[in-house]
Design an enzyme around this catalytic site. Sequence first.
Site, PDB file in Angstrom:
ATOM      1  N   ASN A   1     -10.324  -0.275  -0.094  1.00 14.53           N
ATOM      2  CA  ASN A   1      -8.858  -0.246  -0.101  1.00 14.53           C
ATOM      3  C   ASN A   1      -8.360  -0.795  -1.441  1.00 14.53           C
ATOM      4  O   ASN A   1      -8.451  -1.998  -1.687  1.00 14.53           O
ATOM      5  CB  ASN A   1      -8.343  -1.089   1.082  1.00 14.53           C
ATOM      6  CG  ASN A   1      -6.834  -1.071   1.193  1.00 14.53           C
ATOM      7  OD1 ASN A   1      -6.131  -0.636   0.287  1.00 14.53           O
ATOM      8  ND2 ASN A   1      -6.329  -1.566   2.312  1.00 14.53           N
TER       9      ASN A   1
ATOM     10  N   CYS B   1       0.813  -1.227   0.000  1.00 18.04           N
ATOM     11  CA  CYS B   1       0.000   0.000   0.000  1.00 18.04           C
ATOM     12  C   CYS B   1       0.842   1.270   0.000  1.00 18.04           C
ATOM     13  O   CYS B   1       0.308   2.365  -0.135  1.00 18.04           O
ATOM     14  CB  CYS B   1      -0.944  -0.003   1.192  1.00 18.04           C
ATOM     15  SG  CYS B   1      -2.008  -1.434   1.161  1.00 18.04           S
TER      16      CYS B   1
ATOM     17  N   HIS C   1      -3.372   6.899   2.773  1.00 19.47           N
ATOM     18  CA  HIS C   1      -3.793   5.594   2.257  1.00 19.47           C
ATOM     19  C   HIS C   1      -5.160   5.280   2.862  1.00 19.47           C
ATOM     20  O   HIS C   1      -5.384   5.473   4.063  1.00 19.47           O
ATOM     21  CB  HIS C   1      -2.770   4.530   2.655  1.00 19.47           C
ATOM     22  CG  HIS C   1      -3.229   3.148   2.363  1.00 19.47           C
ATOM     23  ND1 HIS C   1      -3.714   2.787   1.122  1.00 19.47           N
ATOM     24  CD2 HIS C   1      -3.298   2.030   3.143  1.00 19.47           C
ATOM     25  CE1 HIS C   1      -4.057   1.508   1.169  1.00 19.47           C
ATOM     26  NE2 HIS C   1      -3.818   1.033   2.380  1.00 19.47           N
TER      27      HIS C   1
HETATM   28  N1  ACO Z   1     -19.069  -8.460   9.274  1.00 14.52           N
HETATM   29  C1  ACO Z   1     -19.524  -8.735  10.506  1.00 14.52           C
HETATM   30  N2  ACO Z   1     -18.724  -9.091  11.523  1.00 14.52           N
HETATM   31  C2  ACO Z   1     -17.410  -9.163  11.269  1.00 14.52           C
HETATM   32  C3  ACO Z   1     -16.874  -8.912   9.997  1.00 14.52           C
HETATM   33  C4  ACO Z   1     -17.760  -8.552   8.983  1.00 14.52           C
HETATM   34  N3  ACO Z   1     -17.339  -8.259   7.729  1.00 14.52           N
HETATM   35  N4  ACO Z   1     -15.530  -9.063  10.060  1.00 14.52           N
HETATM   36  C5  ACO Z   1     -15.232  -9.409  11.331  1.00 14.52           C
HETATM   37  N5  ACO Z   1     -16.379  -9.487  12.043  1.00 14.52           N
HETATM   38  C6  ACO Z   1     -16.527  -9.835  13.450  1.00 14.52           C
HETATM   39  C7  ACO Z   1     -15.392 -10.680  13.982  1.00 14.52           C
HETATM   40  O1  ACO Z   1     -15.599 -12.049  13.666  1.00 14.52           O
HETATM   41  C8  ACO Z   1     -15.482 -10.410  15.468  1.00 14.52           C
HETATM   42  O2  ACO Z   1     -16.510 -11.181  16.002  1.00 14.52           O
HETATM   43  P1  ACO Z   1     -16.349 -11.839  17.470  1.00 14.52           P
HETATM   44  O3  ACO Z   1     -16.218 -10.688  18.390  1.00 14.52           O
HETATM   45  O4  ACO Z   1     -17.613 -12.624  17.614  1.00 14.52           O
HETATM   46  O5  ACO Z   1     -15.101 -12.683  17.385  1.00 14.52           O
HETATM   47  C9  ACO Z   1     -15.919  -8.937  15.529  1.00 14.52           C
HETATM   48  O6  ACO Z   1     -16.475  -8.640  14.235  1.00 14.52           O
HETATM   49  C10 ACO Z   1     -14.785  -7.995  15.802  1.00 14.52           C
HETATM   50  O7  ACO Z   1     -13.695  -8.343  14.960  1.00 14.52           O
HETATM   51  P2  ACO Z   1     -12.377  -7.507  14.947  1.00 14.52           P
HETATM   52  O8  ACO Z   1     -11.409  -8.169  14.007  1.00 14.52           O
HETATM   53  O9  ACO Z   1     -11.917  -7.235  16.336  1.00 14.52           O
HETATM   54  O10 ACO Z   1     -12.910  -6.155  14.313  1.00 14.52           O
HETATM   55  P3  ACO Z   1     -12.157  -4.802  14.130  1.00 14.52           P
HETATM   56  O11 ACO Z   1     -12.909  -3.727  14.745  1.00 14.52           O
HETATM   57  O12 ACO Z   1     -10.688  -4.926  14.442  1.00 14.52           O
HETATM   58  O13 ACO Z   1     -12.282  -4.604  12.549  1.00 14.52           O
HETATM   59  C11 ACO Z   1     -10.932  -4.759  10.585  1.00 14.52           C
HETATM   60  C12 ACO Z   1     -11.679  -5.527  11.662  1.00 14.52           C
HETATM   61  C13 ACO Z   1     -11.923  -3.937   9.816  1.00 14.52           C
HETATM   62  C14 ACO Z   1     -10.264  -5.768   9.657  1.00 14.52           C
HETATM   63  C15 ACO Z   1      -9.887  -3.848  11.254  1.00 14.52           C
HETATM   64  O14 ACO Z   1      -9.114  -4.568  12.159  1.00 14.52           O
HETATM   65  C16 ACO Z   1      -8.988  -3.193  10.241  1.00 14.52           C
HETATM   66  O15 ACO Z   1      -9.404  -2.367   9.468  1.00 14.52           O
HETATM   67  N6  ACO Z   1      -7.697  -3.514  10.280  1.00 14.52           N
HETATM   68  C17 ACO Z   1      -6.746  -2.945   9.381  1.00 14.52           C
HETATM   69  C18 ACO Z   1      -6.912  -3.630   8.070  1.00 14.52           C
HETATM   70  C19 ACO Z   1      -6.139  -2.957   7.013  1.00 14.52           C
HETATM   71  O16 ACO Z   1      -6.142  -1.758   6.929  1.00 14.52           O
HETATM   72  N7  ACO Z   1      -5.492  -3.749   6.198  1.00 14.52           N
HETATM   73  C20 ACO Z   1      -4.805  -3.343   5.109  1.00 14.52           C
HETATM   74  C21 ACO Z   1      -3.677  -2.421   5.485  1.00 14.52           C
HETATM   75  S1  ACO Z   1      -2.307  -2.733   4.613  1.00 14.52           S
HETATM   76  C22 ACO Z   1      -2.885  -2.761   3.080  1.00 14.52           C
HETATM   77  O17 ACO Z   1      -3.663  -1.917   2.720  1.00 14.52           O
HETATM   78  C23 ACO Z   1      -2.476  -3.866   2.197  1.00 14.52           C
END
Ligand code: ACO
Length: 339
Positions: free
Chosen positions: A287, A116, A257
């Site tokens: 993204n 990214c 980003h």
């Molecule tokens: N829909 C519904 N529920 C979901 C989903 C979804 N799409 N995805 C995860 N959940 C659930 C999980 O299973 C979890 O359930 P549980 O509590 O019963 O176990 C709950 O939601 C919370 O999950 P978390 O992973 O803690 O959610 P979080 O608030 O951290 O959000 C996310 C997840 C969106 C992936 C976040 O961590 C994030 O954005 N991280 C950075 C990702 C990123 O930017 N990646 C790319 C960067 S580098 C690049 O661009 C290549």
Amino acid sequence: MEKINAIITGVGGYVPDYILTNEELSRMVDTTDEWIMERVGIKERRILTEEGLGTSYMARKAAKQLLEKTGADPDSIDALIVTTTTPDYKFPSTASIVIGKLGLKNAFGFDFSAACCGFLYSLDVASTMIQSGRYKRIIVIAADKMSSVVDYTDRQTCVLFGDGAAAVLVEGTTEENVGVQDSFLRTDGKGLPFLHMKAGGSVCPASQFTVDRRLHYLYQEGRTVFKYAVTSMSSDIMEILKRNNLSGDDVAWVVPHEANLRIIEAVAKRANVPLEKVIINIQHYGNTSAATIPLALWDEEAKLKKGDNLIFTAFGAGFVHGASYYKWVYDGASATAKK
Ligand code: ACO
């Protein structure tokens, strides 16, 4: 020799027509529009659905528009860089395919892998090439077909990504204090366990085993990536402001980003930049990896004015991160008329 500054003289972009909405995703996996909007801030993303088309198709479209908008003679292009995590093939380079399709007779090209951060890194490389005086015109294309590495049965990742491409023309000028002013780029090397694709590289080549275990998709530990992204991008912005004696008031736009709206909001807050000064288009495209920053420039080009101080910041797999200080050189409103 007079000092040469590297400037962006135009922006082109391309996003596929197909719009994958949260509503459609909620029929594919166990998710909802409410969850995605609250946790990520993405409403829809573009997907390149046509079979047989890869990243080079979008890259070529973006570069073609760039050439049309700027009126640059294709024969005057010295080099073309494609920064991507999703090349058409392992070899040859996607850049070579784009050069062939565009008919750039006098250019050499290569692919540049920095996830990214690809645009941030490759803009710095292109600007150094321009500053050397050896090259006059370089096309930098950031393009990713993230749908080719996303598992659409995994709700944790499939809601996050989209496809798109954007291209900038980088040229030289002897005008002082314009263009790329400073870059603070880092690769910390700690990111492998948290963000990678398990198979398909030289460590674990493709086999029936890897396909059966669905190892050809993006894997990430979202929470860890989230934390690193916020900490890195905010401190990178503060570093670049500090070493250029800039305050938030001096900045016209921060172009981050676009991975998660909550990441962008947290970065702006920590770096003490008001959200009104942050260009955000994640709701439309998700993204698109390397492409997010130049796609934001393309989308919001009309807002950009000559003399605006821009701060770019990005974070990605590796981990790679950084921030750049860029002084914009033309009124974007006149350029968008040609879009
Ligand atoms: N829909 C519904 N529920 C979901 C989903 C979804 N799409 N995805 C995860 N959940 C659930 C999980 O299973 C979890 O359930 P549980 O509590 O019963 O176990 C709950 O939601 C919370 O999950 P978390 O992973 O803690 O959610 P979080 O608030 O951290 O959000 C996310 C997840 C969106 C992936 C976040 O961590 C994030 O954005 N991280 C950075 C990702 C990123 O930017 N990646 C790319 C960067 S580098 C690049 O661009 C290549």
